[in-house]
Design a protein around this motif. Sequence first.
Motif, mmCIF file in Angstrom:
data_model
loop_
_atom_site.group_PDB
_atom_site.id
_atom_site.type_symbol
_atom_site.label_atom_id
_atom_site.label_comp_id
_atom_site.label_asym_id
_atom_site.label_seq_id
_atom_site.Cartn_x
_atom_site.Cartn_y
_atom_site.Cartn_z
ATOM 1 N N ASN A 1 5.765 14.120 -11.606
ATOM 2 C CA ASN A 1 6.705 14.122 -12.549
ATOM 3 C C ASN A 1 8.149 13.750 -12.221
ATOM 4 O O ASN A 1 9.064 14.448 -12.656
ATOM 5 C CB ASN A 1 6.523 15.099 -13.629
ATOM 6 N N LYS B 1 4.699 9.866 -9.354
ATOM 7 C CA LYS B 1 4.238 10.240 -10.809
ATOM 8 C C LYS B 1 3.493 11.387 -10.896
ATOM 9 O O LYS B 1 3.803 12.086 -12.117
ATOM 10 C CB LYS B 1 3.363 8.846 -11.181
ATOM 11 N N LYS B 2 2.575 11.773 -10.067
ATOM 12 C CA LYS B 2 1.802 12.982 -10.434
ATOM 13 C C LYS B 2 2.682 14.066 -10.355
ATOM 14 O O LYS B 2 2.575 15.101 -11.060
ATOM 15 C CB LYS B 2 0.857 13.176 -9.137
ATOM 16 N N TYR C 1 4.126 5.692 -5.255
ATOM 17 C CA TYR C 1 4.354 5.539 -6.776
ATOM 18 C C TYR C 1 3.555 6.747 -7.322
ATOM 19 O O TYR C 1 3.914 7.530 -8.314
ATOM 20 C CB TYR C 1 4.066 4.484 -7.057
ATOM 21 N N HIS C 2 2.275 6.764 -6.654
ATOM 22 C CA HIS C 2 1.253 7.535 -7.437
ATOM 23 C C HIS C 2 1.603 9.216 -7.256
ATOM 24 O O HIS C 2 1.637 9.946 -8.213
ATOM 25 C CB HIS C 2 -0.014 7.399 -7.011
ATOM 26 N N VAL C 3 2.099 9.522 -5.954
ATOM 27 C CA VAL C 3 2.634 10.717 -5.629
ATOM 28 C C VAL C 3 3.816 11.145 -6.501
ATOM 29 O O VAL C 3 3.717 12.402 -7.005
ATOM 30 C CB VAL C 3 3.041 10.970 -4.091
ATOM 31 N N GLN D 1 1.090 -1.170 -0.022
ATOM 32 C CA GLN D 1 0.174 0.153 0.134
ATOM 33 C C GLN D 1 0.887 1.277 0.126
ATOM 34 O O GLN D 1 0.695 2.232 -0.699
ATOM 35 C CB GLN D 1 -0.808 0.087 1.156
ATOM 36 N N LYS E 1 3.877 1.467 -0.893
ATOM 37 C CA LYS E 1 4.782 1.578 -2.224
ATOM 38 C C LYS E 1 3.871 2.202 -3.395
ATOM 39 O O LYS E 1 4.170 3.248 -4.166
ATOM 40 C CB LYS E 1 5.042 0.093 -2.519
ATOM 41 N N LEU E 2 2.520 1.659 -3.209
ATOM 42 C CA LEU E 2 1.735 2.110 -4.423
ATOM 43 C C LEU E 2 1.277 3.715 -4.055
ATOM 44 O O LEU E 2 1.373 4.481 -5.175
ATOM 45 C CB LEU E 2 0.502 1.395 -4.257
ATOM 46 N N LEU E 3 1.049 4.273 -2.910
ATOM 47 C CA LEU E 3 0.883 5.656 -2.555
ATOM 48 C C LEU E 3 1.962 6.463 -3.134
ATOM 49 O O LEU E 3 1.866 7.401 -3.808
ATOM 50 C CB LEU E 3 0.686 5.747 -1.092
#
Length: 82
Positions: free
Chosen positions: A70, A67-68, A63-65, A57, A59-61
């Motif tokens: 950049n 990515k957002k 990753y999204h931050v 969880q 790691k996914l959080l």
Amino acid sequence: MIDYRIFNKSQKKKIILFHGLFANSGFWLPYLKYFKTHQLIVFDLNYADLFKMNFNQLKLLLYHVLKKLNINISNDVIISHS
């Protein structure tokens, strides 16, 4: 859970700053003047909430931050303290 502030937005090169446990993003304020040639992304983490998550969880959080924002962890600089 994960908040952030961005300084020097017009700069291309990025430095990502993470504070340690029992601190907050204000830890980095005295150091910001040394990084005027870089875009600074200063994270403010709520460790109490993060510790409740399992590794996948978290790691996914993150990753999204990232990515957002950049952020390319192969090219950008990450500084943290503990």
